[in-house]
Design a protein around this motif. Structure first.
Motif, PDB file in Angstrom:
ATOM      1  N   THR A 147      53.459  15.820   2.591  1.00  0.00           N
ATOM      2  CA  THR A 147      51.933  14.991   3.177  1.00  0.00           C
ATOM      3  C   THR A 147      51.810  13.815   2.768  1.00  0.00           C
ATOM      4  O   THR A 147      51.019  12.598   3.043  1.00  0.00           O
ATOM      5  CB  THR A 147      50.842  15.572   2.455  1.00  0.00           C
ATOM      6  OG1 THR A 147      51.202  15.602   0.945  1.00  0.00           O
ATOM      7  CG2 THR A 147      50.481  17.507   2.565  1.00  0.00           C
ATOM      8  N   GLU A 193      52.247  11.967  -0.138  1.00  0.00           N
ATOM      9  CA  GLU A 193      52.300  11.986  -1.552  1.00  0.00           C
ATOM     10  C   GLU A 193      53.488  11.832  -2.383  1.00  0.00           C
ATOM     11  O   GLU A 193      53.938  11.905  -2.594  1.00  0.00           O
ATOM     12  CB  GLU A 193      51.028  12.566  -2.539  1.00  0.00           C
ATOM     13  CG  GLU A 193      50.103  12.909  -1.700  1.00  0.00           C
ATOM     14  CD  GLU A 193      48.660  12.253  -1.508  1.00  0.00           C
ATOM     15  OE1 GLU A 193      48.563  11.350  -2.478  1.00  0.00           O
ATOM     16  OE2 GLU A 193      48.540  11.719  -0.312  1.00  0.00           O
ATOM     17  N   SER A 241      55.999  14.307  -1.672  1.00  0.00           N
ATOM     18  CA  SER A 241      56.014  15.846  -0.640  1.00  0.00           C
ATOM     19  C   SER A 241      55.868  15.348   0.979  1.00  0.00           C
ATOM     20  O   SER A 241      55.699  13.810   1.312  1.00  0.00           O
ATOM     21  CB  SER A 241      54.644  15.990  -1.188  1.00  0.00           C
ATOM     22  OG  SER A 241      53.128  15.378  -0.954  1.00  0.00           O
TER      23      SER A 241
END
Length: 66
Positions: free
Chosen positions: A21, A23, A19
């Motif tokens: 971010t 993750e 993702s």
């Protein structure tokens, strides 16, 4: 030899999609043939008989030792 194997039958690979971010979102493993594209933000590959397209995501592709 690796180029030929990759193009015609695929290599044992692990593809991890991340993702924004950082993750991990999804992991694909198996004999995967990755097709080059003219766009830097798109990954296209075949996995278990299905075509997978990934747009605008971080992707790490690792060759798995046999």
């Amino acid at each position: 030899m690796k180029d030929f194997q990759s193009k015609w039958v695929g290599l044992d690979r692990k593809v991890t999609v991340f993702s924004a971010t950082g993750e991990p979102v999804r992991t694909y493993e198996g004999r995967i043939d990755i097709e080059p594209t003219e766009y830097g933000n798109k990954i296209k590959f075949a996995h278990d008989g299905n075509m997978v397209l990934i747009y605008n995501m971080g992707v790490v592709i690792e060759e798995v030792a046999e």
